[in-house]
Enzyme design. Structure first.
Site, mmCIF file in Angstrom:
data_model
loop_
_atom_site.group_PDB
_atom_site.id
_atom_site.type_symbol
_atom_site.label_atom_id
_atom_site.label_comp_id
_atom_site.label_asym_id
_atom_site.label_seq_id
_atom_site.Cartn_x
_atom_site.Cartn_y
_atom_site.Cartn_z
ATOM 1 N N ASP A 15 0.852 -1.321 -0.156
ATOM 2 C CA ASP A 15 -0.032 -0.055 0.041
ATOM 3 C C ASP A 15 1.027 1.326 0.237
ATOM 4 O O ASP A 15 2.092 1.151 0.361
ATOM 5 C CB ASP A 15 -0.922 0.073 1.284
ATOM 6 C CG ASP A 15 -1.805 -0.904 1.132
ATOM 7 O OD1 ASP A 15 -2.264 -1.551 0.135
ATOM 8 O OD2 ASP A 15 -2.558 -1.345 2.156
ATOM 9 N N ASP A 356 -4.654 -3.258 5.459
ATOM 10 C CA ASP A 356 -5.284 -2.648 6.691
ATOM 11 C C ASP A 356 -6.746 -2.672 6.903
ATOM 12 O O ASP A 356 -7.253 -2.725 7.957
ATOM 13 C CB ASP A 356 -4.615 -1.212 6.914
ATOM 14 C CG ASP A 356 -5.074 -0.244 5.849
ATOM 15 O OD1 ASP A 356 -5.746 -0.563 4.804
ATOM 16 O OD2 ASP A 356 -4.711 0.720 5.593
ATOM 17 N N ASP A 360 -9.455 -5.832 2.507
ATOM 18 C CA ASP A 360 -7.758 -6.440 2.170
ATOM 19 C C ASP A 360 -7.631 -7.854 2.678
ATOM 20 O O ASP A 360 -6.940 -8.547 2.251
ATOM 21 C CB ASP A 360 -6.851 -5.653 2.707
ATOM 22 C CG ASP A 360 -6.745 -4.497 2.034
ATOM 23 O OD1 ASP A 360 -7.042 -4.074 0.943
ATOM 24 O OD2 ASP A 360 -6.230 -3.417 2.816
#
Length: 663
Positions: A15, A356, A360
């Site tokens: 990310d 997070d 996901d």
């Protein structure tokens, strides 16, 4: 297991926000009235230079304050605004602090403009919407405010506010918007669009039941107000970590919900896209030709939009992952992360992925190693992941990769060390059977090597520091590169193991020869030697030996063989400190525990020889001092042989020697 898998990682899908960047958003620029203004990004943001008299700014500031769910934690009145703790995500925190500095008490503004309905931001819609009563007592209309991805906001607007007045949104104004968006995004800033609509009072009276599920209110033909862009500075440790990944053969893929322009700018600033790399679009711009005419294989870098990814087949995605070494996926949804992970795994890659949010979880589960964020991560993400990153920092993943490689290296070294002496323990029994000589080493003595002298040294290798080239090697292939491979077995058994056996047999024959038994006499003597009834067996010089004398000499032979293996295992332990580098590059004294292992080895051997040598049941005898040194030249030979092996591996990478002698 997770750390060991992390060591073999060949692709990291990371990310952007909070992992590659600091997750400390600050408002940097504003665009309204068709002009870009710079915001004050200093620590207290007290000197804002943009025009605050415009009607457009009044409208924009209202949306920023109201269309925001972030709140200051109570009881922080005397803390400077920029240092206050905020409950909310990074973007909303930046907007809240900005509006608190510029406008004053935001919570008071929200109280005066009561919220009646809200649609929170989600990764599918990419906008956030709320409807408020207004503080103006003469205006009973509801105010609908919306913020989100600029292109999504603009497509819902039919007018644009300029100098406080609504004007039709024509092609020229849309072009001005696009130019400003590209300029702000190109600086690596996260850009948000803002719009509003006053709902007509006759259709939406004050008793109107707003329903956010059926959306019984207009979400199109809104009035576009302006843009705000926030900078989230990259973490200072990330460029170095990305460089480390590159030299370690690990591909770093950035996956973000940001606009491709912003994503590309951040990727360049942290080194995911290197300074010399070009995307297809860059090549087309440089050659001044349409994108379709560019050979895609010429571009090292690729920036893929989530909308393009949605329409791609598996084969097209595989081609991108194969042909581009530097990849950024922008405007992606968390669900698309799973598609990216599966694509990488089809290339036989070991994939680590960070996440997070709840969305996901499928990607974290599917990846070879899922890494959840410790600070920003949800409980669902942490449960689905194999590892939790306590500081949310990309550089810590790279440290984990290094640690995983080190654990694998040290396990390999320990196994190689432990296997070597097996040949020196096996050969005596083979020679005993084939050549019919007196038994060179007893079973109890072997147990003392395996469970006594070798335990602490083999554990001490776990404390060995990483070799200097640990992050310059290619990642391990999960199917081919095993802990115990053919090269390790051949080198440990047939090379070092044979050298150890020869050294130990030299000591054994030296002990017997000094007592009158030359090697030629020992051949085929086993049956009479072991006969308890034969009390007058003659040696090479005609001396007669009783059964007990022969037995005592045999125990002395056991002890000498045991001591030789112990001395040679000291050399074996030292050479196992490195697999490719020289011992002098690694340093002899960096791992203090190895010296504890060496002294424990020699200490246990001394105790067995001289402390317990009189206990007949253990089959040890006090050994003459000179027999301790017979195997020393072989220990030195083992060390020199291994140094030459490592030198040739370093000098000739990729050669036959490297492929067959590097374990």
């Amino acid at each position: 297991e997770a750390v060991e898998t992390l060591g073999s990682t060949s692709v990291i899908c990371s990310d952007k926000t909070g992992t590659l960047t600091q997750n400390r958003m600050t408002v940097a620029h504003l665009w309204f009235d068709q002009q870009i203004y710079s915001a004050d990004t200093s620590e207290n943001q007290s000197t804002q230079t943009f025009d605050q008299t415009s009607g457009t700014w009044t409208a924009l500031s209202k949306i920023v304050s109201l269309c925001n769910r972030a709140e200051f934690r109570p009881g922080q009145g005397d803390v400077p605004i920029m240092k206050r703790i905020v409950v909310g995500d990074a973007s909303e925190t930046a907007l809240l602090k900005f509006s608190e500095v510029v406008l004053g008490d935001v919570l008071e503004i929200r109280k005066r403009n009561k919220k009646v309905a809200e649609i929170p931001f989600n990764s599918t819609n990419k906008f956030q919407l709320s409807i408020h009563e207004t503080e103006d007592p003469n205006d009973k209309r509801f105010l609908l405010v919306m913020k989100g991805a600029p292109e999504r906001i603009l497509e819902r607007c039919s007018t644009i506010m300029i100098d406080g007045k609504e004007e039709p949104l024509d092609a020229e104004k849309a072009e001005a918007f696009q130019t400003a968006y590209m300029e702000l995004g190109g600086m690596g800033e996260r850009v948000l669009g803002f719009c509003h609509l006053y709902l007509p009072e006759n259709e939406f009276p004050d008793t109107y039941p707003f329903d956010t599920d059926s959306m019984n209110f207009p979400t199109s033909n809104l009035c576009f107000i302006g843009l705000m862009s926030m900078i989230d500075p990259p973490r200072s440790t990330v460029p170095d970590a990305v460089m480390k990944c590159r030299s370690a053969g690990i591909k770093v893929i950035m996956v973000t919900g940001d606009h491709p322009i912003t994503a590309k700018a951040i990727a360049k600033s942290v080194g995911i896209i290197s300074a010399t790399s070009e995307t297809v679009e860059d090549i087309a711009k440089r050659l001044n030709i349409p994108v379709e005419q560019v050979d895609k294989r010429e571009a090292r870098a690729a920036v893929i939009n989530g909308m393009e990814l949605k329409d791609m087949t598996s084969e097209q995605l595989d081609e991108i992952l194969r042909n581009h070494s530097e990849i950024v996926f922008a405007r992606t949804s968390p669900q698309q992360k799973l598609i990216i992970v599966e694509g990488c795994q089809r290339q036989d890659a070991v994939v680590a992925v960070t996440g997070d949010g709840v969305n996901d979880s499928p990607a974290l589960k599917k990846a070879d190693i899922g890494i959840a964020m410790g600070i920003a991560g949800s409980d669902a993400a942490k449960n689905a992941a194999d590892m939790v990153l306590l500081d949310d920092n990309f550089a810590s993943i790279v440290t984990g990769v290094e640690e995983g490689r080190l654990i694998f290296d040290n396990l390999k070294k320990t196994i190689a060390y432990t296997l070597t002496k097996n040949i020196a323990e096996l050969c005596p029994f083979l020679i005993y059977i084939i050549a019919s000589i007196p038994l060179p080493i007893g079973t109890i003595t072997i147990l003392f090597i395996d469970l006594g002298t070798d335990i602490i040294p083999s554990v001490s290798l776990a404390y060995e520091k990483a070799e200097s080239d640990i992050m310059k090697r290619r990642p391990r292939h999960k199917k081919r590169d095993r802990l115990v491979n053919q090269e390790l077995a051949v080198y440990s058994y047939l090379q070092i193991g044979i050298l150890q056996s020869i050294g130990a047999f030299l000591t054994y024959f030296a002990v017997y020869a000094e007592q009158g038994w030359l090697p030629s006499t020992l051949l085929n003597i086993r049956v009479p030697w072991e006969s308890p009834n034969l009390e007058d067996l003659e040696d090479s010089y005609g001396q007669e030996w009783t059964f007990y004398q022969r037995q005592y000499l045999e125990w002395t032979g056991y002890t000498a063989f045991f001591v030789s293996i112990t001395i040679e295992q000291v050399a074996d332990l030292i050479i196992r400190k490195t697999r490719r580098n020289s011992i002098f590059q690694q340093g002899l004294f960096r791992n203090k525990v190895i010296w504890v292992g060496i002294f424990s080895q020699i200490g246990i051997a001394l105790i067995l020889c001289y402390g317990l040598g009189s206990v007949n049941a253990l089959n040890f005898t006090p050994l003459r001092v000179q027999y301790w040194f017979v195997a020393v030249p072989y220990a030195i030979l083992i060390w020199v042989y291994d140094e030459i092996r490592k030198l040739l591996i370093r000098r000739h990478p990729g050669s036959w020697w490297d492929k067959n002698m590097y374990y």
